[in-house]
Write a protein that holds these residues in place. Structure first.
Motif, PDB file in Angstrom:
ATOM      1  N   GLU A 130       0.825  -1.213   0.000  1.00 43.55           N
ATOM      2  CA  GLU A 130       0.000   0.000   0.000  1.00 43.55           C
ATOM      3  C   GLU A 130       0.857   1.260   0.000  1.00 43.55           C
ATOM      4  OE1 GLU A 130      -3.596   0.850  -0.172  1.00 43.55           O
ATOM      5  OE2 GLU A 130      -2.945  -0.914  -1.301  1.00 43.55           O
ATOM      6  N   TRP A 131       2.003   1.201   0.688  1.00 44.01           N
ATOM      7  CA  TRP A 131       2.937   2.326   0.622  1.00 44.01           C
ATOM      8  C   TRP A 131       3.401   2.532  -0.818  1.00 44.01           C
ATOM      9  CZ3 TRP A 131       7.822   3.227  -1.116  1.00 44.01           C
ATOM     10  CH2 TRP A 131       8.429   4.412  -0.696  1.00 44.01           C
ATOM     11  N   VAL A 132       3.801   1.449  -1.462  1.00 52.75           N
ATOM     12  CA  VAL A 132       4.262   1.521  -2.854  1.00 52.75           C
ATOM     13  C   VAL A 132       3.144   2.035  -3.764  1.00 52.75           C
ATOM     14  CG1 VAL A 132       5.008   0.155  -4.850  1.00 52.75           C
ATOM     15  CG2 VAL A 132       6.003  -0.283  -2.592  1.00 52.75           C
ATOM     16  N   ALA A 133       1.945   1.493  -3.599  1.00 60.34           N
ATOM     17  CA  ALA A 133       0.824   1.873  -4.458  1.00 60.34           C
ATOM     18  C   ALA A 133       0.515   3.356  -4.346  1.00 60.34           C
ATOM     19  CB  ALA A 133      -0.410   1.047  -4.091  1.00 60.34           C
ATOM     20  N   THR A 134       0.476   3.872  -3.127  1.00 60.13           N
ATOM     21  CA  THR A 134       0.130   5.275  -2.932  1.00 60.13           C
ATOM     22  C   THR A 134       1.276   6.187  -3.321  1.00 60.13           C
ATOM     23  OG1 THR A 134      -1.194   4.502  -1.054  1.00 60.13           O
ATOM     24  CG2 THR A 134      -0.978   6.876  -1.340  1.00 60.13           C
ATOM     25  N   PHE A 135       2.505   5.773  -3.023  1.00 58.49           N
ATOM     26  CA  PHE A 135       3.681   6.530  -3.464  1.00 58.49           C
ATOM     27  C   PHE A 135       3.640   6.696  -4.982  1.00 58.49           C
ATOM     28  CE2 PHE A 135       7.920   6.969  -5.120  1.00 58.49           C
ATOM     29  CZ  PHE A 135       8.548   7.838  -4.247  1.00 58.49           C
ATOM     30  N   GLY A 136       3.414   5.615  -5.696  1.00 62.00           N
ATOM     31  CA  GLY A 136       3.377   5.665  -7.151  1.00 62.00           C
ATOM     32  C   GLY A 136       2.233   6.503  -7.685  1.00 62.00           C
ATOM     33  N   LEU A 137       1.076   6.407  -7.039  1.00 58.64           N
ATOM     34  CA  LEU A 137      -0.074   7.200  -7.473  1.00 58.64           C
ATOM     35  C   LEU A 137       0.206   8.689  -7.336  1.00 58.64           C
ATOM     36  CD1 LEU A 137      -3.039   7.571  -8.315  1.00 58.64           C
ATOM     37  CD2 LEU A 137      -3.651   7.304  -5.896  1.00 58.64           C
ATOM     38  N   ALA A 162      -2.449  -0.892 -13.666  1.00 58.74           N
ATOM     39  CA  ALA A 162      -1.216  -1.662 -13.481  1.00 58.74           C
ATOM     40  C   ALA A 162      -1.011  -2.051 -12.021  1.00 58.74           C
ATOM     41  CB  ALA A 162      -0.025  -0.837 -13.981  1.00 58.74           C
ATOM     42  N   ALA A 163      -1.271  -1.103 -11.111  1.00 58.26           N
ATOM     43  CA  ALA A 163      -0.991  -1.342  -9.698  1.00 58.26           C
ATOM     44  C   ALA A 163      -1.899  -2.410  -9.091  1.00 58.26           C
ATOM     45  CB  ALA A 163      -1.117  -0.036  -8.915  1.00 58.26           C
ATOM     46  N   TYR A 164      -3.092  -2.598  -9.640  1.00 57.30           N
ATOM     47  CA  TYR A 164      -3.940  -3.714  -9.203  1.00 57.30           C
ATOM     48  C   TYR A 164      -3.164  -5.027  -9.292  1.00 57.30           C
ATOM     49  CZ  TYR A 164      -8.876  -2.365  -8.459  1.00 57.30           C
ATOM     50  OH  TYR A 164     -10.057  -1.913  -7.930  1.00 57.30           O
ATOM     51  N   THR A 167       0.979  -4.908  -7.208  1.00 57.72           N
ATOM     52  CA  THR A 167       1.066  -4.783  -5.752  1.00 57.72           C
ATOM     53  C   THR A 167       0.338  -5.943  -5.078  1.00 57.72           C
ATOM     54  OG1 THR A 167      -0.936  -3.414  -5.587  1.00 57.72           O
ATOM     55  CG2 THR A 167       1.152  -2.275  -5.903  1.00 57.72           C
ATOM     56  N   ALA A 168       0.876  -6.390  -3.967  1.00 54.87           N
ATOM     57  CA  ALA A 168       0.280  -7.518  -3.239  1.00 54.87           C
ATOM     58  C   ALA A 168      -1.081  -7.170  -2.654  1.00 54.87           C
ATOM     59  CB  ALA A 168       1.225  -7.969  -2.126  1.00 54.87           C
ATOM     60  N   SER A 169      -1.336  -5.868  -2.452  1.00 54.25           N
ATOM     61  CA  SER A 169      -2.588  -5.429  -1.831  1.00 54.25           C
ATOM     62  C   SER A 169      -3.677  -5.121  -2.842  1.00 54.25           C
ATOM     63  CB  SER A 169      -2.325  -4.157  -1.016  1.00 54.25           C
ATOM     64  OG  SER A 169      -1.858  -3.113  -1.864  1.00 54.25           O
ATOM     65  N   THR A 170      -3.376  -5.248  -4.135  1.00 51.20           N
ATOM     66  CA  THR A 170      -4.242  -4.839  -5.253  1.00 51.20           C
ATOM     67  C   THR A 170      -4.522  -3.341  -5.236  1.00 51.20           C
ATOM     68  OG1 THR A 170      -6.396  -5.335  -4.197  1.00 51.20           O
ATOM     69  CG2 THR A 170      -5.337  -7.120  -5.425  1.00 51.20           C
ATOM     70  N   SER A 171      -3.635  -2.578  -4.635  1.00 54.06           N
ATOM     71  CA  SER A 171      -3.609  -1.122  -4.775  1.00 54.06           C
ATOM     72  C   SER A 171      -4.901  -0.408  -4.402  1.00 54.06           C
ATOM     73  CB  SER A 171      -3.223  -0.754  -6.217  1.00 54.06           C
ATOM     74  OG  SER A 171      -3.097   0.639  -6.351  1.00 54.06           O
ATOM     75  N   PHE A 172      -5.208  -0.381  -3.110  1.00 56.02           N
ATOM     76  CA  PHE A 172      -6.294   0.491  -2.654  1.00 56.02           C
ATOM     77  C   PHE A 172      -5.852   1.945  -2.849  1.00 56.02           C
ATOM     78  CE2 PHE A 172      -9.071  -2.155   0.356  1.00 56.02           C
ATOM     79  CZ  PHE A 172      -8.694  -3.358  -0.224  1.00 56.02           C
TER      80      PHE A 172
END
Length: 229
Positions: A130-137, A162-164, A167-172
């Motif tokens: 989730e850190w990675v997903a939000t950082f990238g967003l 892509a992040a879905y 990322t292991a969390s499916t990018s919330f």
């Protein structure tokens, strides 16, 4: 800032978040009802979410900025793009819109109006994702605004698509969406007990991206000018 008054901007934020969550939850329910293949269901969920983001950011962005996300509103408030006095209103509108979106999805598919999720999404790997997903967003949004503002709807939609999958969390990548998804015991749900870890990771990821991108996107001429003074 938008020329629209605060009440219209808040309605746009609430409406956009509601339609986003209705798409996430509704497409998850539809996908799970059509196939037992989890990968195929996730693909259906992904495509619908990425597509609706392009639409919503395009049509509502000129009104409110189309944040639909407390983490995004926070970084705009910290950077001065959103008046800090408006931040609480934006976040409340997004949270209310997200819950409304879950209700709408449930009513469309004849589910209970609201139901606590029992889907476990926890652990260090999920939080880091989730850190990675939000950082990238946030990095995508800030760089997109800097270099190709008209393409931001597509950039965000494609990034989340892509992040879905990476990322292991499916990018919330969105605290309001996470809260809304805790109220659905369906394909896209998350246990309420798992929310604190997700939300903390999302907020830290957003601020981390703001710090890096503020430095990265500063033109060398601006830095040279400071040294000259």
């Amino acid at each position: 800032m938008s020329s629209f008054d605060l009440s219209r901007r808040l309605v746009a934020e609430g409406l956009g978040t509601a339609l986003l969550v209705a798409t996430v939850v509704g497409s998850g329910i539809m996908a799970a009802s059509l196939t037992a293949d989890t990968a195929l269901a996730l693909l259906g969920n992904t495509l619908a979410t990425g597509a609706i983001l392009v639409v919503l950011i395009t049509i509502l962005g000129p009104i409110s900025g189309a944040h639909f996300n407390p983490a995004v509103s926070l970084i705009f408030a910290l950077s001065g793009s959103l008046p800090r006095r408006d931040l609480v209103g934006y976040v409340l509108a997004q949270l209310a819109g997200g819950m409304l979106g879950t209700i709408v999805a449930h009513l469309m598919f004849d589910h209970p109006v609201l139901e606590w999720s029992t889907k476990i999404r926890s652990g260090q790997a999920q939080w880091f994702a989730e850190w990675v997903a939000t950082f990238g967003l946030v990095a995508t949004i800030l760089a997109g605004i800097r270099f190709e503002q008209k393409s931001v709807p597509w950039l965000v939609g494609l990034y989340i698509t892509a992040a879905y999958w990476f990322t292991a969390s499916t990018s919330f990548a969105n605290p309001a969406v996470a809260v809304a998804r805790s109220l659905t015991n369906t394909f896209s749900g998350i246990r309420p007990a798992d929310l604190p870890g997700f939300i903390c990771a999302e907020l830290i990821g957003a601020v981390s991206a703001l710090l890096l991108m503020t430095w990265l996107l500063q033109p060398s001429t601006a830095r040279a000018g400071k040294h000259a003074v």
